[in-house]
Design a protein around this motif. Structure first.
Motif, PDB file in Angstrom:
ATOM      1  N   GLU A 130       0.855  -1.187   0.000  1.00 26.08           N
ATOM      2  CA  GLU A 130       0.000   0.000   0.000  1.00 26.08           C
ATOM      3  C   GLU A 130       0.891   1.237   0.000  1.00 26.08           C
ATOM      4  O   GLU A 130       1.378   1.657   1.051  1.00 26.08           O
ATOM      5  N   PRO A 131       1.162   1.820  -1.156  1.00 29.72           N
ATOM      6  CA  PRO A 131       2.045   2.998  -1.211  1.00 29.72           C
ATOM      7  C   PRO A 131       1.431   4.172  -0.462  1.00 29.72           C
ATOM      8  O   PRO A 131       0.220   4.394  -0.506  1.00 29.72           O
ATOM      9  N   ILE A 132       2.273   4.898   0.231  1.00 33.20           N
ATOM     10  CA  ILE A 132       1.817   6.049   1.003  1.00 33.20           C
ATOM     11  C   ILE A 132       1.930   7.301   0.137  1.00 33.20           C
ATOM     12  O   ILE A 132       3.023   7.643  -0.333  1.00 33.20           O
ATOM     13  N   ARG A 133       0.815   7.977  -0.098  1.00 37.23           N
ATOM     14  CA  ARG A 133       0.827   9.177  -0.923  1.00 37.23           C
ATOM     15  C   ARG A 133       1.457  10.346  -0.153  1.00 37.23           C
ATOM     16  O   ARG A 133       1.434  10.371   1.084  1.00 37.23           O
ATOM     17  N   PRO A 134       2.024  11.324  -0.873  1.00 37.79           N
ATOM     18  CA  PRO A 134       2.663  12.467  -0.198  1.00 37.79           C
ATOM     19  C   PRO A 134       1.731  13.183   0.779  1.00 37.79           C
ATOM     20  O   PRO A 134       2.147  13.619   1.845  1.00 37.79           O
ATOM     21  N   TYR A 247      -2.215   2.690   7.925  1.00 32.94           N
ATOM     22  CA  TYR A 247      -1.612   3.992   8.191  1.00 32.94           C
ATOM     23  C   TYR A 247      -2.672   5.087   8.324  1.00 32.94           C
ATOM     24  O   TYR A 247      -2.376   6.182   8.808  1.00 32.94           O
ATOM     25  N   VAL A 248      -3.908   4.821   7.877  1.00 27.04           N
ATOM     26  CA  VAL A 248      -5.010   5.759   8.093  1.00 27.04           C
ATOM     27  C   VAL A 248      -5.686   5.480   9.425  1.00 27.04           C
ATOM     28  O   VAL A 248      -6.039   6.393  10.176  1.00 27.04           O
ATOM     29  N   ALA A 249      -5.874   4.196   9.746  1.00 25.76           N
ATOM     30  CA  ALA A 249      -6.575   3.822  10.978  1.00 25.76           C
ATOM     31  C   ALA A 249      -5.784   4.204  12.221  1.00 25.76           C
ATOM     32  O   ALA A 249      -6.348   4.706  13.200  1.00 25.76           O
TER      33      ALA A 249
END
Length: 305
Positions: A130-134, A247-249
């Motif tokens: 799951e790539p992390i967007r800027p 990474y959102v949770a």
């Protein structure tokens, strides 16, 4: 617009999780001064297992349960290896948090909890692809700044408790990432509650005879309340982690700070300082930013259909 619903529902479930887990953490802090970790976790794990088994026997559908699965089938898993990894990490996280809450003030422990979103972001790429967007990295940075504002005194010097807290943060985040990995293969949330607690019961049961102390009825009541909060919190977070990237949770889980500030003000008349208010605002803004960043690609996908 239906594509937006999973992210919104995931955010609501994470908020509910933070309320229940904050209550469980408070009980942990209370119990840890009188009893050893195996006693608390062995008894509470037994209660959680009983609740999970009882729910598995119910004939009605379960939130987050496996589609079309009833009875004992709700406790089966198609990811035994990943479930074993999650169970081991959960055991280590429980021991780490127990020791950390026993040795450190709440503030120091929650400072390490505040690092969990960054750890989740680092793990999400290699483990979950799951790539992390800027924009997400910027929101994570904002949330970390908010955590620092909430703890203006910083760490008072490294102590053994800080290493326990770091172990707990690392293994706890790893367990959540493993939960999201399992959730990609199966929708059986109850199994993810059952097996980690079974592992806790087995591991803590080995040490229990060496640390057992008689308990008053009130103490048993606290443990029963802890187990109940824990059962529903872990059930809810498994479903949430299937709906939201880890990474959102995890930044949304920093709402625990907000519950602490609100409870202190309402119940004890503690007026938060300006640093605390700024920190709470930044934590909330970080969570909303991450949810908005998660909704953007979903909105584009729904419009393209």
């Amino acid at each position: 617009m239906s594509g937006l619903r999973p992210a919104v529902m995931g955010a609501v479930l994470v908020a509910l999780y933070t309320l229940m887990i904050s209550a469980a953490d408070g009980i942990t802090k209370h119990i840890s001064g009188s009893f050893a970790a195996p006693q608390l976790f062995c008894l509470s794990a037994g209660i959680v297992l009983a609740l999970a088994y009882g729910v598995s026997r119910t004939p009605f559908g379960l939130p987050g349960g496996a589609d079309g699965v009833t009875g004992a089938g709700r406790l089966t898993t198609r990811c035994p290896r990943a479930m074993a990894v999650r169970s081991l990490l959960t055991v280590l996280a429980c021991v780490g948090f127990f020791q950390a809450f026993r040795l450190l003030p709440f503030a120091d422990v929650f400072l390490f909890i505040g690092l969990m979103p960054v750890i989740a972001a680092l793990l999400s790429g290699p483990v979950l692809d799951e790539p992390i967007r800027p924009q997400a990295w910027a929101a994570l940075g904002l949330g970390t700044l908010g955590v620092i504002c909430l703890m203006p005194g910083g760490l008072s010097g490294l102590q053994p408790g800080h290493f326990w807290a770091l172990l707990a943060a690392l293994t706890g985040t790893g367990s959540m990432v493993a939960s999201r990995y399992i959730g990609r293969v199966e929708t059986n949330a109850l199994a993810q509650v059952f097996y980690p607690n079974l592992a806790i019961l087995v591991v803590m049961g080995v040490a229990l005879p060496f640390v057992w102390q008689p308990m008053a009825l009130a103490d048993l009541g606290w443990i029963a309340a802890y187990a109940t909060f824990l059962f529903f919190a872990r059930w809810v977070v498994v479903v949430a982690l299937r709906l939201l990237p880890a990474y959102v949770a995890t930044p949304l889980m920093n709402l625990q700070f907000v519950w602490m500030v609100a409870i202190g003000f309402v119940a004890f008349g503690e007026v938060p300082g300006s640093g605390t208010m700024i920190g709470v605002a930044l934590v909330i803004a970080s969570g909303l930013w991450l949810i908005a960043d998660e909704l953007v690609p979903r909105r584009r996908e729904s419009l393209a259909v």
